[in-house]
Structure formats: C-alpha cells, structure tokens
Design a protein around this motif. Structure first.
Motif, mmCIF file in Angstrom:
data_model
loop_
_atom_site.group_PDB
_atom_site.id
_atom_site.type_symbol
_atom_site.label_atom_id
_atom_site.label_comp_id
_atom_site.label_asym_id
_atom_site.label_seq_id
_atom_site.Cartn_x
_atom_site.Cartn_y
_atom_site.Cartn_z
ATOM 1 N N TYR A 194 0.798 -1.081 -0.003
ATOM 2 C CA TYR A 194 -0.013 -0.013 -0.096
ATOM 3 C C TYR A 194 0.976 1.169 -0.098
ATOM 4 C CZ TYR A 194 -3.026 -3.596 1.882
ATOM 5 O OH TYR A 194 -4.052 -4.761 1.938
ATOM 6 N N GLU B 20 0.676 3.889 -3.157
ATOM 7 C CA GLU B 20 -0.169 4.540 -3.424
ATOM 8 C C GLU B 20 -0.404 5.683 -2.085
ATOM 9 O OE1 GLU B 20 -5.200 4.075 -3.309
ATOM 10 O OE2 GLU B 20 -3.702 2.199 -3.066
ATOM 11 N N CYS B 21 0.167 5.345 -0.957
ATOM 12 C CA CYS B 21 -0.007 6.396 0.220
ATOM 13 C C CYS B 21 0.950 7.458 -0.095
ATOM 14 C CB CYS B 21 0.453 5.571 1.488
ATOM 15 S SG CYS B 21 0.702 6.894 2.957
ATOM 16 N N ASP C 157 -1.139 3.008 5.004
ATOM 17 C CA ASP C 157 -1.930 2.170 4.298
ATOM 18 C C ASP C 157 -3.102 2.997 3.846
ATOM 19 O OD1 ASP C 157 -2.731 2.213 6.852
ATOM 20 O OD2 ASP C 157 -3.459 -0.067 6.655
ATOM 21 N N ARG D 263 -8.087 3.343 4.979
ATOM 22 C CA ARG D 263 -8.234 1.868 4.236
ATOM 23 C C ARG D 263 -8.708 0.661 5.502
ATOM 24 N NH1 ARG D 263 -6.111 0.008 -0.186
ATOM 25 N NH2 ARG D 263 -4.720 1.806 -0.158
ATOM 26 N N ARG E 81 -8.668 -2.914 5.763
ATOM 27 C CA ARG E 81 -8.130 -4.172 5.202
ATOM 28 C C ARG E 81 -8.948 -5.356 5.557
ATOM 29 N NH1 ARG E 81 -1.688 -4.460 6.259
ATOM 30 N NH2 ARG E 81 -1.687 -2.841 7.567
#
Length: 753
Positions: free
Chosen positions: A16, A19-20, A92, A210, A212
């Motif tokens: 992740y 993207e972060c 994340d 997020r 998860r």
C-alpha cells in the motif's frame, strides 16, 4: 519552511505504500515535506521510501535502527519536521485529491488555529466507501476558531491522530509526544483537543482510511489490547497535572467506558480465556476514574452497570442471548419471506387469468425511485389528457412523498404491485420492469429511455466489459421484446436505439417528455425553486452533475467544489448532484456548496440553476433546451472513452466551453467565458442537432397517439420560435462576476478569438 510536514510511519505495508506516498506528493498544494519513517520494516518498505526520495526532493527518509512501534515512529518523524503544520498519515491510508489545498485554505480562513479537524471516509477492500458517521460535528457553520468548550461533540470523533492538522509550535510548546502501545492515539488526541486554545473544522473528506480484509492491527487477536488501560491512565494523569482541565473528567470517563466496552465485545480482539481478566481490569478503572454524581447517558446505562460491577458472565450471557435472538429472527424471516414469495407468485398467476383493465396504467422510474423522468411526465399527461385512465406509481416507500395526489402508490413486491402488472393495460418505465413480468396480449409497454445517449448503451456494451460489468444481455433482449413503443428526442437517439436494442417496437420521435417542464415553467417558478433551495438573490447557481464512471468501483469527486466557490467569490453557489447509481452524496452542504443529491426532481434543479457543469451526463442534452450556459469538465475523457465508449467526440462538438482541469474551469467562470458569444454559438449548434422536438408537447403527443388513437400528433414548434424561461442570472451584468483575476487559459483565449 514548508507549510506542511506530512509524517508517515511505515511498517510492513509494502503493498500500500506506493499509493500512500503518491497521494501526498500529487497534492495540488506542493508546499510540503514528506517525512517517511521506516520503522525497521522487514519487507521492501525501506527501499520504496528511498526510491521516492531519489525522485522527489520533498521526501525525507528516516530509517530507524530497530522497530519502536507506531507512536515512537511518529515522534521520530516529528523531530525532523520543519513545516508550519504537522499532519500524520498511516502508510496504508491516502489523502484525497486536493486535500492539502482545502486544509491550507481553511487554515487561512480561520486565522491559523492550533488544531484543524477534518473528515475521513472508510474505504473497504471491495471498493465501498463510507463517510464518517459523526461528520455532523465538523460543520463549518458558526464562529471559528473556537475552543473545545464551544464544540464538545468533537470528543465523539474517532480517537486518531491523522484527521487533524497541528500547528508545530503548539505541539512543541506543550511537549506532546506519542506513547508506545496499541492505543497510542488516545493519550494524544484527548489532551491535544482539551489544551488547544484555537480549533477549527473542515467539513471535507481529506483521508481515505483503508479497512483491510486482513492484517489490521486493531483486528488482530492479542493480549496487547490490554494496552488500552495504560493509555487511559496516561489521559487521566494529564488531567491531574493540569487542574484547569478537570472539567473534562466526566466526559473522558464516559468515553473510556464506551471504549473498554467496544474492545471487550469485539470477538476479534481478546484471546480466548482473557475476557474475565479484561473485565476485572475494566471494573478497577471504572472505580478509579468515576466521577460521583455525574449522570450517565440513558443509552449506555446497562453498559456502565456491567463494567462497574465486573459482570463478565452476565455480559457474555447477554451477548449470547442477543446473538441467539438475531439468529432466530433471521431464520424466521427467511421462512416467512419464502412463504410470502410463493403466495405472491400464485397471486400473480391468478391475476393474469382475469381480464385486463383498459382504464389502468402503471408507471415507474429508475427501478423504484420517485416520481420523475419520462414516466413522470407521461403520468401527468395521462391524468390531464386521458382522465378516464387511473394511474398508479411503483416506488419504494421512502420515495412515496414525491408521488402527486390522486396517483395510487404501489410498493415493489406487494400484492397490489403484482395485480397492477398483471391487469393494467399500459405499462410505462424508463428501465425494464421486473424480469418476472409476463406481458399479456393487449398490454402496451412504453419505454421512455433515460435521455439522449452519449456513452454506449445496449448491445454496444458487449465489447466494453468495464461498462457492462456482468450485465445480462439475454435478459436485456427479453425486455426489448416486450416493448411496444420507444420514445426518442432526436434522430441520433432513434438510430442508436434501433441498432443497440433490436426489436419490433415502434419509435416515437416526439421529443423527451421529461423536458416538457422547461417550456411550461415561468419566471415565478424559477424564483420559487431558488428560494426553496436557499439560493441568495443576485448569485449565480451552478448545477454540478457528473456522470457515472464505469471504470471506478466507487464515486470520486474530481472537482474541489469548496475551493471553486472560494476562488470565484460570493456571487457563485454550487448545487452538487451525485449520479443516482451511487446512492451517496458528492459532498456535504456547507456554505455556498449545497448537496442536492436527494432532491426529488432534477428538472427543478435545472430550472433553479443558471449554468450546468457536467462531464458526460445525458443531462446536458436536456439542459440545452433551457438555452442556458453549459460547461463541460472533461478531465478524464480518454479513460471514459476507453471504458464506456462514446457516440461522438464531445470535445469536438460541445454544448459550450470545455475545461480539462479545475483551474481551467475556474478561469471559464472568472472571465465570463461561460456565457460568452462563442459558448452561445456552440450551444445553438448543439440544440439544433439534439433538441428539435422538445417544444413542451412531447408527452401530449405520446398520449394522443398511444392512448387516444389520434393518427397525427400536434405539430412541433420550430426551435427559433421557442422562448425558454430565462435564468435568474440572465438579468445580471455581463461583466465577469467573479472576484478574482486569473490568467486567461488557452481555451478561453481561443473562445474569445
């Protein structure tokens, strides 16, 4: 010195992390430093951080020699920070587009408070996005900045560090640091809010939190959840050291009890056999920090009693009884639903054996939503021109308030619903009826459609899997075979329907009935509608209505509407309407941005507005009938074209000015280009192609042809002889209405030529 120091602690989140970090570095507010703290992560996180640092000078990598945990890792990042404000972001999670720009604008508006609290949304692994349920506490109405005493409801927000911006000098002066442990946010969040002399709020989702499917720390079964007791010891120790904060003790006590109850009751947190010990410790904390004489919230009194007396077995018994009750209710409900479904199927078969009722017509739109669109206009025309026919409308109960008096209300799936489908002579919809419908001889089914198509529809989606997404084309064609009449607003729609919906129906190219209201509305109607929406006099109301995105699993707002109205000034208001496929608003109502997603009539919103901003929505074809300005925001044309496909290049044949980004859109309104001569020329050509039959009598033509049997429909009023009701802004000065001076973009310059 940068405006923001964004601190990202990193540990075992390699999937992740890209993207972060990208969500931070791609912000439209570039005045930041990104401090990524590698907490001795055993995976590739450290290498990923170094890659970003080599690529962007704003990234400052920090590599810890040993794993210290989330709180101390944040402290290590804060020690390196040089920005005016600190923001924390878990590795994340992600910032939403333009989040930092909105935060910077709000900080400036509120005089640089010590703490700014903003909103977040939970994003699930299946693509679902759910906004924080306590967002009402983040309203920007009222004075700002303020102290916690003025808005104590902020204590009810999730106890996290990453939904706030903190003035760095304030944090350093007060000596706030994160402790180690699982629940390190608790002794940080409460003291910071209680100590701050100036707080402000931003009613905007700035972080996607997020959720998860696996791997979340708080969803890991471990005895480390006992850490919550030590963290509350720290919170109350902070209160004891500062007598001026003693007034907050009852509030924090109630929050602690709620928090302990949540940890205890969640099955995925405490290991088997440890719950009794947890309850004993919870009882000890209850007695240690209880404030005698303080009333308890009525909804949580049982919770307080169980923890106060450490009733572990009672608590477990109540939980078991509750679970048994839910299971019993679920089983009983399934049995009853099965019996009810069988009875209704039998009822429908019986009704199909009875004679048709030639004086009955049943209508529906958008699979059970409220009265509106083409079916709504036809239902009104039935009552006016064929009063001998009794009309009924199918809608879910929450939409029944939109159905006009004198029209029977039907709930999908009920006995009355199936009776109406079995025995009504006329069936009218803009989607397909229930796939269990058996069309009888003598029944007439009118398909109104949902406007002029820009994106591909019907069988054209066979080669577009992103847009089709599991669509049952066999079912689609079964529905087409039941159609008797299909309504069309123009030649483009007629040709498209005949090709992508092949069948033996008759196309009635009479215009779009849902647009009739644009010809019959008066200036008084416009004034009334604007007043009902709270649009101030003398302002320009922009209706923003984006299309559905097939290539996105959830709705994403591509425009920062709050920034737009701030840049354009007090003369502009934005009415934001989400696409009905999402069942969620685009934004919250705040200041001069008004969420109108739940408004029952999009036609009323069109009449109340002065201009339309859209991307690829078919609403543009309807709005063109008002002869009011339309601006196209086509920032992702290539992606939309690749996923859905379009019947023509909207950029080459637009109904007005075209913006390819947010700043360009602001330019268009700031310079007056949105209602300039070139925009008017484009709109005129667009109307000639797509609005030839929308003269206000489309519904009348359909009723006279289909119901009354008249062979020749009323003649069409030529486009040049129509006089649509003017917008409220039509009388305002032709000079630019915005209060800012922006450089003229290439698109504006080209239009002015």
């Amino acid at each position: 010195m940068p405006r923001f120091s964004v601190i990202v602690p990193v540990y075992q989140v390699q999937a992740y992390l890209h993207e972060c970090l990208e969500s931070v570095l791609s912000q439209s507010c570039p005045d930041l430093e990104l401090i990524a703290v590698d907490d001795c992560s055993p995976d590739a996180c450290g290498a990923i951080i170094d890659e970003f640092a080599a690529r962007d000078a704003r990234v400052r990598p920090v590599h810890l020699a040993q794993n210290v945990g989330l709180g101390p890792a944040r402290n290590a990042g804060a020690a390196q920070a040089s920005g005016d404000y600190l923001l924390f972001l878990d590795a994340d999670d992600t910032f939403t587009p333009h989040a930092l720009r909105s935060i910077a604008d709000r900080l400036k508006e509120t005089g640089d408070p010590e703490v700014l609290v903003f909103d977040y949304a939970r994003t699930y692994w299946n693509g679902e996005t759910v906004r924080n349920q306590a967002a009402l506490h983040l309203t920007e109405q009222g004075p700002a900045p303020f102290r916690l005493e003025d808005r104590p409801g902020l204590l009810r927000l999730l106890m996290v560090a990453w939904n706030k911006a903190y003035r760095r000098e304030f944090i350093e002066e007060q000596g706030f640091v994160f402790p180690p442990g699982y629940y390190e946010d608790t002794p940080w969040t409460y003291p910071v809010l209680m100590t701050a002399e100036s707080i402000a709020t931003l009613d905007r989702v700035c972080v996607h939190y997020r959720q998860r499917r696996r791997g979340s720390i708080l969803r890991t079964t471990s005895e480390r959840h006992f850490d919550v007791f030590e963290q509350y010891d720290r919170v109350f120790a902070h209160l004891d050291a500062r007598p001026e904060l003693a007034r907050w003790r009852p509030d924090l006590f109630r929050r602690m009890v709620h928090h302990l109850a949540v940890v205890y009751s969640r099955r995925d947190r405490l290991p088997h056999g440890s719950r009794a010990d947890f309850m004993r410790r919870a009882r000890a904390h209850y007695r240690r920090y209880r404030t005698p004489g303080v009333p308890l919230p009525p909804r949580s009194r049982i919770q307080h009693v169980l923890i106060r007396f450490g009733l572990h077995r009672t608590y477990r018994t109540l939980q078991g009884a509750s679970a048994l009750h839910r299971a019993t209710a679920r089983t009983s409900g399934q049995l009853l639903r099965g019996l009810s479904s069988a009875a209704l199927r039998c009822h429908y078969r019986v009704q199909r054996c009875l004679p048709l009722r030639a004086d009955r017509a049943v209508f529906t739109a958008y699979d059970g939503r409220g009265h509106g669109c083409g079916p709504g206009a036809l239902e009104s025309a039935f009552r006016d021109l064929a009063p001998h026919i009794r009309t009924a409308w199918i809608a879910r109960p929450e939409h029944h308030h939109t159905i006009p008096p004198g029209t029977r209300r039907l709930v999908p799936g009920t006995a009355g619903y199936w009776t109406a489908l079995a025995r009504s002579a006329y069936l009218v919809s803009n989607t397909d009826f229930d796939d269990r419908l058996v069309k009888r001889r003598g029944q007439v089914l009118i398909q109104t459609g949902q406007g002029t198509p820009l994106g591909h529809i019907g069988l054209d989606l066979l080669e577009r899997p992103a847009a089709a997404r599991g669509r049952d084309f066999a079912r689609l064609l079964r529905g087409v075979d039941q159609w008797d009449y299909v309504l069309s607003a123009n030649r483009h729609t007629t040709l498209t329907h005949q090709r992508v919906h092949p069948g033996r129906y008759t196309v009635l190219e009479y215009g779009n009935p849902r647009n009739d209201v644009f010809r019959t509305a008066t200036a008084a109607d416009v004034t009334r509608l604007r007043a009902s929406l709270g649009i101030p006099e003398g302002t320009v109301a922009i209706l923003y209505a984006p299309a559905h995105r097939d290539y996105r699993r959830s709705q994403r707002r591509s425009l920062d509407l709050h920034r737009i109205v701030r840049r354009l000034g007090p003369r502009f208001v934005v009415l934001a309407r989400a696409h009905q496929a999402y069942d969620a608003p685009l934004t919250s109502t705040c200041g001069r941005v008004v969420d109108v997603s739940g408004h029952p009539s999009v036609s009323s919103l069109c009449l109340a507005s002065d201009a339309l901003v859209t991307d690829y929505s078919s609403l543009m074809f309807d709005y063109a009938n008002l002869d009011r300005p339309i601006v196209i925001h086509a920032d992702d044309w290539e992606a939309y074209e690749a996923a859905r496909g379009t019947y023509f290049d909207l950029r080459s044949f637009p109904p007005g000015a075209v913006a390819r980004g947010e700043d360009e859109l602001i330019d268009i309104f700031a310079t007056g280009h949105w209602r300039g001569s070139r925009s008017a020329q484009l709109r005129s050509a667009f109307r000639e192609r797509f609005c030839a039959y929308d003269d206000g009598r489309a519904a009348e033509r359909v009723v006279r042809r289909v119901v009354l049997g008249e062979p020749e429909p009323p003649p069409v009023v030529p486009l040049g002889e129509r006089r649509p009701v003017p917008s409220a802004a039509a009388s305002l000065t032709r000079e630019p209405l915005a209060t800012i001076a922006l450089p003229v973009t290439a698109a504006v310059a080209a239009d002015s030529a």
